[in-house]
Design a protein around this motif. Sequence first.
Motif, PDB file in Angstrom:
ATOM      1  N   ASP A 154       0.832  -1.197   0.000  1.00 42.17           N
ATOM      2  CA  ASP A 154       0.000   0.000   0.000  1.00 42.17           C
ATOM      3  C   ASP A 154       0.868   1.249   0.000  1.00 42.17           C
ATOM      4  O   ASP A 154       1.993   1.258   0.504  1.00 42.17           O
ATOM      5  CB  ASP A 154      -0.918  -0.003   1.222  1.00 42.17           C
ATOM      6  CG  ASP A 154      -2.015   1.047   1.129  1.00 42.17           C
ATOM      7  OD1 ASP A 154      -2.307   1.502   0.006  1.00 42.17           O
ATOM      8  OD2 ASP A 154      -2.582   1.417   2.174  1.00 42.17           O
ATOM      9  N   SER A 155       0.330   2.303  -0.584  1.00 41.24           N
ATOM     10  CA  SER A 155       1.069   3.563  -0.717  1.00 41.24           C
ATOM     11  C   SER A 155       0.063   4.696  -0.807  1.00 41.24           C
ATOM     12  O   SER A 155      -1.051   4.508  -1.299  1.00 41.24           O
ATOM     13  CB  SER A 155       1.941   3.521  -1.974  1.00 41.24           C
ATOM     14  OG  SER A 155       2.373   4.820  -2.337  1.00 41.24           O
ATOM     15  N   PRO A 156       0.443   5.926  -0.377  1.00 43.08           N
ATOM     16  CA  PRO A 156      -0.473   7.067  -0.485  1.00 43.08           C
ATOM     17  C   PRO A 156      -0.875   7.395  -1.922  1.00 43.08           C
ATOM     18  O   PRO A 156      -1.890   8.043  -2.140  1.00 43.08           O
ATOM     19  CB  PRO A 156       0.331   8.222   0.127  1.00 43.08           C
ATOM     20  CG  PRO A 156       1.308   7.575   1.045  1.00 43.08           C
ATOM     21  CD  PRO A 156       1.663   6.281   0.390  1.00 43.08           C
ATOM     22  N   VAL A 157      -0.083   6.948  -2.911  1.00 45.97           N
ATOM     23  CA  VAL A 157      -0.437   7.258  -4.301  1.00 45.97           C
ATOM     24  C   VAL A 157      -1.584   6.388  -4.808  1.00 45.97           C
ATOM     25  O   VAL A 157      -2.161   6.674  -5.862  1.00 45.97           O
ATOM     26  CB  VAL A 157       0.774   7.098  -5.249  1.00 45.97           C
ATOM     27  CG1 VAL A 157       1.927   7.953  -4.781  1.00 45.97           C
ATOM     28  CG2 VAL A 157       1.194   5.642  -5.397  1.00 45.97           C
ATOM     29  N   LEU A 158      -1.929   5.334  -4.079  1.00 47.12           N
ATOM     30  CA  LEU A 158      -3.010   4.445  -4.505  1.00 47.12           C
ATOM     31  C   LEU A 158      -4.330   5.013  -3.987  1.00 47.12           C
ATOM     32  O   LEU A 158      -4.662   4.893  -2.808  1.00 47.12           O
ATOM     33  CB  LEU A 158      -2.788   3.029  -3.975  1.00 47.12           C
ATOM     34  CG  LEU A 158      -1.440   2.389  -4.325  1.00 47.12           C
ATOM     35  CD1 LEU A 158      -1.368   0.962  -3.785  1.00 47.12           C
ATOM     36  CD2 LEU A 158      -1.213   2.412  -5.828  1.00 47.12           C
ATOM     37  N   THR A 159      -5.078   5.653  -4.866  1.00 44.57           N
ATOM     38  CA  THR A 159      -6.299   6.358  -4.493  1.00 44.57           C
ATOM     39  C   THR A 159      -7.442   5.960  -5.416  1.00 44.57           C
ATOM     40  O   THR A 159      -7.231   5.347  -6.471  1.00 44.57           O
ATOM     41  CB  THR A 159      -6.102   7.881  -4.596  1.00 44.57           C
ATOM     42  OG1 THR A 159      -5.834   8.210  -5.966  1.00 44.57           O
ATOM     43  CG2 THR A 159      -4.942   8.353  -3.722  1.00 44.57           C
TER      44      THR A 159
END
Length: 612
Positions: free
Chosen positions: A543-548
Amino acid sequence: MIEEAVACRDIDREFAGFLCRLAGGGDGILRRFALEVSRATGLGHICLDLVEACGAEAADIAACLSESAVVGAPGDKTPLVLDGDYRLYLYRYWKYERDLAEALRSMAGEAGAPVDRDLLREGLGRFFGAPADGGPDWQKIAAAVALRSRFTVVSGGPGTGKTTTVVKIVALMLEQARGGRCNVALAAPTGKAAARLREAIRTAKSGLRGITAVTDRIPDDVTTIHRLLGVIPGSCRFRHDASNPLHHDVVVVDEASMVALPLMARLVAALPGHARLILLGDRDQLASVEPGAVLGDLCCGEGTHCFSQELLAYLQEVTGHAPVGVSDAAAISPVADSLVVLRKNYRFGSSGAIGQISRAINEGDPDAVSRLIEMPGHGELVMKDLPAGQSLAAALEESVLEGYRECLEMEDPASALASFDSFRILCAVRRGNHGVSGLNRAVESILAAHGLIEPDRMWYAGRPVMIRVNDYALRLFNGDIGIALPDPERPGALAVFFPAENGGVRKIPPLRLPDHETVFAMTVHKSQGSEFERVLMVMPPVDSPVLTRELLYTALTRARKSVELWCGGGILRAAVSRRIDRRSGLQKALWGGALHSSVSCIVETPRGKYSE
């Protein structure tokens, strides 16, 4: 602090140190928040929200910052600007935001050229007819709104008819001009988006033959915004600005979600005082990679806002239908009368899997997304578990061969380019096995193993490349895609073939190309403005903050027919539950409350000044 997992950049540290020296030393508070506001702009925010960053300490921090000579109130020319809502800005971003908000609110409240309502009523009926279901025709409403105001936003997802609508808007404006001057500019943020808009407009014009006598006057020449404004080599400024405005009566900008705040502010500043601005875009797509989310801020009031009583009466008169409830005209922003959202999807339909899942993603409902994906019998969208480790290349083989074999077996450049655009691998990140670099290497190894390419050198027949910077001399722009193939005029040599504006192709020697990269796989950000028959979306395993949800929605809606999504269930749920939230004051300035120039400062003190 915002996105704590994202490290500070060297430029953030240098900027903080510079401001402390400029302030005559400074303390830890100034250094800390100068660094944070610089980092915030690097992450796409326009400002740093002190309430979010500091909680209950925001007022004390703001008071402390306000004592510094390098921190000013709105309107002060200081390196940092602190407004009455505890937002801390770099000066130039505060100015971009203030200027854009003032200009758009002013334009939204101004009438465009005088409208012959009888002629308009007849034209709307001729172009749009009557809705088959008896409900409001939002395309017709958008056209009527655009004829009335200097500023219009037409938002809608892929397949809702934005391009068709704007071609009819332009035709109606030309009819209103009765042969007089109506100079229209069509623009998009990237060369790829401009090329796609150009083709869509030509198709839409062909559908108007026999409906209007002005079809041939509807332009289909589309340029990038940078080229429209006039790039000055070696400068960050443009030829056209407030002192040297554009020479157009109407400016239409497609893919407006991709336009960052600074560029939008400069475009609006360069409009002549009478010109109309029409923005087209999908509010649910990814925002620009640069600071700001202008279209998102413009569309934030959709769903709850009502048109003014004056606009409703106008719509009733010219369209025969007043579609929304009445609101107190004195209590709503003038922007409300400039925003129309197209609701009917003509591509995916109401029952298609891509359309249904895209809506569930936008609503932030991971349970509904999972339930829809698992429904049998649609086939438009298939989700697979993400292959682990070394098995990724083996898992890709079937999709890669099905997607690219036909293109690589073609000798005709135009046919190869058309075939290449039927399939694309999209990814969320650039690095790692599941990013652009790793996936392009994997694709090359698969194609080489089957004898379709020979990647033993940088340039090989069949190598697809995407331009990464604008080169105005070569007429190549960021996002343009070409394919290296044998040059028929130079035996043994390769040329890179790109689509030409006239529908053919043009070739350029590989060594002359500006900065570029291999593009069997590309990021979702780079895919904006493009469409493919089929899409394979590969999500990373962590998971990463860029996955929106915006990233997922943009990826899915690049496909006309089918999507294959490789993603773990936990990653999918996390992405659907997360949305992009860029900090700015533009939404409030446009929709609710005074502009920043009229917001009083928290603490009034003498300010140090500096030149922009």
